[in-house]
Design an enzyme around this catalytic site. Structure first.
Site, PDB file in Angstrom:
ATOM      1  N   GLY A  88       4.594   1.538 -11.363  1.00 30.61           N
ATOM      2  CA  GLY A  88       3.460   2.757 -11.424  1.00 30.61           C
ATOM      3  C   GLY A  88       3.387   3.220 -12.717  1.00 30.61           C
ATOM      4  N   GLU A 145      11.780   2.011  -4.255  1.00 28.29           N
ATOM      5  CA  GLU A 145      11.561   3.258  -3.782  1.00 28.29           C
ATOM      6  C   GLU A 145      12.493   3.779  -2.545  1.00 28.29           C
ATOM      7  OE1 GLU A 145       7.376   3.225  -3.391  1.00 28.29           O
ATOM      8  OE2 GLU A 145       7.417   3.118  -5.543  1.00 28.29           O
ATOM      9  N   TRP A 187       0.694  -1.273  -0.155  1.00 29.87           N
ATOM     10  CA  TRP A 187       0.055  -0.103  -0.005  1.00 29.87           C
ATOM     11  C   TRP A 187       0.956   1.294  -0.012  1.00 29.87           C
ATOM     12  CZ3 TRP A 187      -4.430  -1.357   3.933  1.00 29.87           C
ATOM     13  CH2 TRP A 187      -5.432  -2.314   3.417  1.00 29.87           C
ATOM     14  N   GLU A 211      11.233  -6.786  -9.357  1.00 27.39           N
ATOM     15  CA  GLU A 211      10.279  -5.381  -9.838  1.00 27.39           C
ATOM     16  C   GLU A 211      11.100  -4.559 -10.300  1.00 27.39           C
ATOM     17  OE1 GLU A 211       6.912  -4.689  -6.498  1.00 27.39           O
ATOM     18  OE2 GLU A 211       8.641  -3.613  -6.049  1.00 27.39           O
ATOM     19  N   HIS A 227      12.701  -2.268  -1.291  1.00 31.21           N
ATOM     20  CA  HIS A 227      11.770  -2.007  -2.355  1.00 31.21           C
ATOM     21  C   HIS A 227      12.656  -0.849  -3.115  1.00 31.21           C
ATOM     22  CE1 HIS A 227       8.533  -0.020  -4.552  1.00 31.21           C
ATOM     23  NE2 HIS A 227       8.257  -0.935  -4.547  1.00 31.21           N
ATOM     24  N   SER A 237       3.131  -2.798 -12.108  1.00 35.20           N
ATOM     25  CA  SER A 237       1.995  -2.590 -13.079  1.00 35.20           C
ATOM     26  C   SER A 237       1.325  -3.985 -13.389  1.00 35.20           C
ATOM     27  CB  SER A 237       2.511  -2.131 -14.421  1.00 35.20           C
ATOM     28  OG  SER A 237       3.240  -0.711 -14.205  1.00 35.20           O
ATOM     29  N   GLY A 292       1.211  -2.781  -6.419  1.00 32.46           N
ATOM     30  CA  GLY A 292       1.098  -1.334  -5.813  1.00 32.46           C
ATOM     31  C   GLY A 292      -0.395  -0.842  -5.978  1.00 32.46           C
ATOM     32  N   GLY A 293      -0.509  -0.015  -6.955  1.00 30.30           N
ATOM     33  CA  GLY A 293      -1.728   0.869  -7.326  1.00 30.30           C
ATOM     34  C   GLY A 293      -3.022  -0.093  -7.455  1.00 30.30           C
TER      35      GLY A 293
HETATM   36  P1  13P Z   1       2.351  -0.856  -9.217  1.00 26.80           P
HETATM   37  O1  13P Z   1       1.753  -2.024  -9.128  1.00 26.80           O
HETATM   38  O2  13P Z   1       1.628   0.456  -8.882  1.00 26.80           O
HETATM   39  O3  13P Z   1       3.265  -0.557 -10.457  1.00 26.80           O
HETATM   40  O4  13P Z   1       3.690  -0.876  -7.960  1.00 26.80           O
HETATM   41  C1  13P Z   1       4.525  -1.817  -7.926  1.00 26.80           C
HETATM   42  C2  13P Z   1       5.210  -1.810  -6.513  1.00 26.80           C
HETATM   43  O5  13P Z   1       6.007  -1.171  -6.297  1.00 26.80           O
HETATM   44  C3  13P Z   1       4.853  -2.955  -5.420  1.00 26.80           C
HETATM   45  O6  13P Z   1       5.864  -3.052  -4.444  1.00 26.80           O
END
Ligand code: 13P
Length: 250
Positions: free
Chosen positions: A170, A96, A9, A164, A94, A210, A231-232
């Protein structure tokens, strides 16, 4: 091998979201034999979420932890503290966190060790950037991240890896199904070298970047893809349930 459908999330949601496990189960009734569902909310929701999710047979995970047990680390949470909330998993490294919060491979390895010592299952994230893929370095980058982010004394029986690609997060972009298969096969090979085939074959390798209800079936049908880190699409229980349903079909 069980499929792990995990929603990250990130920094979204509020305490009202404790209703989401029940909301998910209303859409996707129990299916313990083949699929595990995992929700990874922000830290303030961990404890109430584990209580709400237990009744729905949904696991809860954190998005990070510190490598030290305690100390003067303002704003941080130790692996023991995460475990104390009732969470069972922790996402580590991750992209990020690697890009924005200084998570290095060495630190991720230390966090992984701390997480396993606290009884948590770490989900170590790896993946190449757009430039690295364009330069044909995806496999090399992933191999190096795995080599350095998995501690030498890691317990392979309590470990999950998530591939990932940074450029797929995203953006709505994904590698081709073939490219996902190539990297997952490569990751399995790296894990086999490290842990031996018996242990490596049991490690779940998730794909993230994605993932949507529309592409989940094709991705999750791949031999070495044992789940998704979402993610999203994991913020809405309707789309998360659709992805879980797609995984059942796959
Ligand atoms: P999205 O599914 O939004 O691309 O994000 C993936 C993610 O970073 C899951 O950790």
């Amino acid at each position: 091998m069980k499929t792990l459908i995990a929603a990250n999330w990130k920094m979204h949601g509020n305490l009202d979201w404790v209703q989401k496990p029940a909301e998910f189960r209303a859409l996707f009734p129990q299916n313990h034999d083949t699929i595990d569902i995992l929700l990874c909310p922000p830290a303030h929701m961990l404890a109430p979420m584990t209580r709400a999710a237990a009744a729905c047979n949904i696991a809860i995970g954190a998005q990070n932890c510190h490598d030290q047990v305690s100390g003067a680390f303002t704003g941080e949470m130790s692996a023991e503290m995460v475990a104390e909330t009732g969470a069972r998993y922790v996402i580590l490294g991750h992209s990020e966190r690697r890009a924005l919060f200084g998570d290095t491979d060495a630190w991720i390895a230390a966090k992984t060790r701390a997480a396993q010592m606290a009884g948590l299952i770490p989900i170590i994230c790896v993946g190449e950037s757009q430039a690295q893929r364009a330069a044909g370095q995806a496999e090399e980058v992933v191999a190096e991240q795995l080599a350095k982010s998995i501690p030498t004394d890691a317990d392979g029986d309590n470990l999950v890896i998530a591939y990932e690609p940074v450029w797929a997060i995203g953006t709505g972009l994904t590698p081709t199904i073939e490219d996902i298969a190539i990297i997952h096969d490569h990751i399995r090979g790296c894990l086999t070298t490290r842990f031996g085939a018996k242990t490596a074959d049991k490690i779940q390798i998730l794909y993230g970047g994605s993932v949507k209800p529309e592409n989940a079936k094709a991705i999750l049908a791949l031999k070495d893809v044992a789940g998704a880190l979402i993610g999203g699409a994991g913020l809405e229980m309707k789309s998360l349930a659709a992805i879980a349903a797609a995984s059942e079909q796959a």
